[in-house]
Design a protein around this motif. Structure first.
Motif, mmCIF file in Angstrom:
data_model
loop_
_atom_site.group_PDB
_atom_site.id
_atom_site.type_symbol
_atom_site.label_atom_id
_atom_site.label_comp_id
_atom_site.label_asym_id
_atom_site.label_seq_id
_atom_site.Cartn_x
_atom_site.Cartn_y
_atom_site.Cartn_z
ATOM 1 N N CYS A 77 0.873 -1.189 0.000
ATOM 2 C CA CYS A 77 0.000 0.000 0.000
ATOM 3 C C CYS A 77 0.900 1.227 0.000
ATOM 4 N N THR A 78 1.191 1.722 -1.191
ATOM 5 C CA THR A 78 2.230 2.758 -1.308
ATOM 6 C C THR A 78 1.826 4.086 -0.670
ATOM 7 N N GLN A 79 0.504 4.349 -0.565
ATOM 8 C CA GLN A 79 0.137 5.646 0.022
ATOM 9 C C GLN A 79 -0.127 5.550 1.524
ATOM 10 N N SER A 80 0.331 4.467 2.130
ATOM 11 C CA SER A 80 0.108 4.298 3.570
ATOM 12 C C SER A 80 0.874 5.355 4.363
ATOM 13 N N LYS A 81 0.164 6.016 5.278
ATOM 14 C CA LYS A 81 0.811 7.046 6.118
ATOM 15 C C LYS A 81 1.746 6.380 7.115
ATOM 16 N N GLU A 82 1.281 5.282 7.683
ATOM 17 C CA GLU A 82 2.060 4.630 8.742
ATOM 18 C C GLU A 82 3.025 3.627 8.122
ATOM 19 N N GLU A 83 3.972 4.152 7.356
ATOM 20 C CA GLU A 83 4.895 3.266 6.656
ATOM 21 C C GLU A 83 5.911 2.678 7.625
ATOM 22 N N PHE A 84 6.180 1.399 7.447
ATOM 23 C CA PHE A 84 7.224 0.744 8.243
ATOM 24 C C PHE A 84 8.417 0.570 7.303
ATOM 25 N N LYS A 85 9.495 1.275 7.585
ATOM 26 C CA LYS A 85 10.603 1.377 6.634
ATOM 27 C C LYS A 85 11.557 0.177 6.716
ATOM 28 N N LEU A 86 12.261 -0.034 5.593
ATOM 29 C CA LEU A 86 13.239 -1.119 5.509
ATOM 30 C C LEU A 86 14.350 -0.927 6.552
ATOM 31 N N GLU A 87 14.792 0.326 6.722
ATOM 32 C CA GLU A 87 15.866 0.598 7.701
ATOM 33 C C GLU A 87 15.430 0.161 9.105
ATOM 34 N N GLU A 88 14.149 0.383 9.407
ATOM 35 C CA GLU A 88 13.634 -0.011 10.725
ATOM 36 C C GLU A 88 13.646 -1.534 10.858
ATOM 37 N N LEU A 89 13.186 -2.188 9.799
ATOM 38 C CA LEU A 89 13.119 -3.656 9.840
ATOM 39 C C LEU A 89 14.516 -4.269 10.024
ATOM 40 N N LYS A 90 15.512 -3.652 9.372
ATOM 41 C CA LYS A 90 16.882 -4.192 9.439
ATOM 42 C C LYS A 90 17.431 -4.201 10.871
ATOM 43 N N LYS A 91 16.873 -3.324 11.717
ATOM 44 C CA LYS A 91 17.314 -3.291 13.126
ATOM 45 C C LYS A 91 17.000 -4.613 13.841
ATOM 46 N N LEU A 92 16.102 -5.398 13.254
ATOM 47 C CA LEU A 92 15.676 -6.636 13.925
ATOM 48 C C LEU A 92 16.568 -7.822 13.582
ATOM 49 N N GLU A 93 17.465 -7.632 12.613
ATOM 50 C CA GLU A 93 18.300 -8.767 12.169
ATOM 51 C C GLU A 93 19.107 -9.350 13.327
ATOM 52 N N SER A 94 19.751 -8.471 14.088
ATOM 53 C CA SER A 94 20.597 -8.965 15.191
ATOM 54 C C SER A 94 19.738 -9.596 16.296
ATOM 55 N N ILE A 95 18.484 -9.139 16.434
ATOM 56 C CA ILE A 95 17.605 -9.718 17.466
ATOM 57 C C ILE A 95 17.278 -11.174 17.095
ATOM 58 N N ILE A 96 16.966 -11.402 15.796
ATOM 59 C CA ILE A 96 16.683 -12.781 15.360
ATOM 60 C C ILE A 96 17.917 -13.665 15.604
ATOM 61 N N GLN A 97 19.082 -13.147 15.196
ATOM 62 C CA GLN A 97 20.315 -13.934 15.331
ATOM 63 C C GLN A 97 20.601 -14.298 16.789
ATOM 64 N N ASN A 98 20.299 -13.350 17.678
ATOM 65 C CA ASN A 98 20.668 -13.536 19.093
ATOM 66 C C ASN A 98 19.454 -13.728 19.994
ATOM 67 N N ILE A 99 18.408 -14.320 19.442
ATOM 68 C CA ILE A 99 17.145 -14.425 20.185
ATOM 69 C C ILE A 99 17.327 -15.142 21.538
ATOM 70 N N LEU A 100 18.238 -16.089 21.609
ATOM 71 C CA LEU A 100 18.399 -16.856 22.858
ATOM 72 C C LEU A 100 19.034 -16.020 23.976
ATOM 73 N N THR A 101 19.748 -14.954 23.590
ATOM 74 C CA THR A 101 20.413 -14.142 24.629
ATOM 75 C C THR A 101 19.868 -12.709 24.673
ATOM 76 N N TYR A 102 18.958 -12.378 23.752
ATOM 77 C CA TYR A 102 18.444 -10.997 23.671
ATOM 78 C C TYR A 102 17.605 -10.668 24.913
ATOM 79 N N ASN A 103 17.962 -9.592 25.604
ATOM 80 C CA ASN A 103 17.194 -9.255 26.814
ATOM 81 C C ASN A 103 16.911 -7.760 26.936
ATOM 82 N N LYS A 104 17.019 -7.033 25.826
ATOM 83 C CA LYS A 104 16.721 -5.588 25.863
ATOM 84 C C LYS A 104 15.246 -5.366 25.528
ATOM 85 N N GLU A 105 14.844 -4.105 25.612
ATOM 86 C CA GLU A 105 13.466 -3.775 25.253
ATOM 87 C C GLU A 105 13.337 -3.815 23.732
ATOM 88 N N PHE A 106 12.204 -4.280 23.252
ATOM 89 C CA PHE A 106 11.998 -4.351 21.801
ATOM 90 C C PHE A 106 11.995 -2.931 21.224
#
Length: 304
Positions: A77-106
């Motif tokens: 939906c290209t005209q969506s106001k509440e866009e979730f950006k690729l840069e934001e999503l990329k921040k989750l890569e390290s969380i997936i990799q380290n899910i067993l030890t991740y203990n910070k706030e999402f």
């Protein structure tokens, strides 16, 4: 390498594949990858016999699934106001990799996707049938548009000369056991006579205010097609859903619909029908004899 580490490695590879497609502009492939991974994560979250992850880790996996859904929603939906950006999503890569030890706030304020998102069309009805013998079946296809993350209502379409757009405010729904409904929300869809989706399906956020026999939504839904372009016999459906802790899934409690001749500015009160949702409108059974309804308010926007 343990099975759980293999699983995490697989998720990470899938995540990387999706973000690569995304950054290369291959949006169809990116959406596919994101939705497949979101489904895998949600299955893990739902799994009751898996002790590989703690409840807290499952919550984090559920939130990652929500972000994947939101990103694929933004790409669709290209005209969506509440866009979730690729840069934001990329921040989750390290969380997936380290899910067993991740203990910070999402890093994002999101909630895990409701469990119903994983149920394929018809599966929810099957679960319902075990619980109570419903003779009717919910007919109609809901696969024309991919599922959206919860509470992601779409913005109003751009106006076109001589065309009308419809905003429906869902004010409240009357139910005798309103106070007992957990995480209630509405799914709004526009179907043709055969029950096929004409627009993307939208979910409201969870309603938080309940009083007596009412659940208050007070939320605007923008119908994603000009009124003049809706085919004859189309209808707008409102499915009321709530979470059942015993069954561990989100269930449709009842539904209502509005036909084309009912589209006019101002308030409207419509009847509630028993589940399963009958998108073809062939076997309708009123939910109750009591004076309990769905209360809406319609606004038409016309570009002259």
């Amino acid at each position: 390498m343990s099975d759980v580490n293999k699983t995490i490695q697989k998720w990470h590879a899938s995540f990387k594949k999706g973000t690569d497609f995304d950054s290369w502009g291959q949006l169809v492939e990116a959406i596919d990858e994101y939705q497949i991974l979101a489904r895998q994560l949600q299955k893990e979250v739902q799994s009751t016999n898996s002790s590989d992850f703690t409840e807290e880790q499952k919550k984090t996996l559920g939130k990652i699934a929500t972000c994947l859904e939101m990103r694929s929603g933004s790409l669709q939906c290209t005209q969506s106001k509440e866009e979730f950006k690729l840069e934001e999503l990329k921040k989750l890569e390290s969380i997936i990799q380290n899910i067993l030890t991740y203990n910070k706030e999402f890093p994002f304020d999101v909630q895990p996707v409701p469990l119903r998102k994983i149920l394929a069309p018809g599966e929810e009805e099957n679960l319902e049938l075990e619980e109570e013998e419903d003779a009717a079946t919910g007919a109609g296809s809901t696969e024309a548009f991919p599922p959206r993350a919860p509470g992601t209502l779409l913005p109003r379409l751009p106006s076109e000369p001589g065309m009308s757009l419809l905003t429906i405010k869902i004010e409240k729904i009357g139910l005798k056991d309103a106070g007992q409904c957990i995480d209630p929300y509405m799914t709004i869809s526009v179907k043709d006579l055969n029950g096929v989706d004409l627009n993307p399906v939208q979910d409201t956020p969870v309603a938080t205010r309940k009083e007596d026999t009412y659940i208050h939504f007070s939320v605007d839904v923008e119908i994603q097609r000009h009124v003049e372009k809706l085919p004859k016999g189309a209808a707008i459906f409102f499915e009321f859903k709530h979470y059942k802790p015993k069954k561990r899934f989100t269930s449709t409690k009842c539904f209502a619909f509005m036909e084309m001749d009912e589209i006019k500015p101002g308030p409207i009160v419509i009847e509630l029908y028993k589940k399963p949702t009958d998108f073809k409108r062939k076997k309708l059974q009123l939910l109750t004899k009591k004076q309990l309804y769905l209360h809406l308010h319609q606004t038409l926007h016309k570009d002259s």
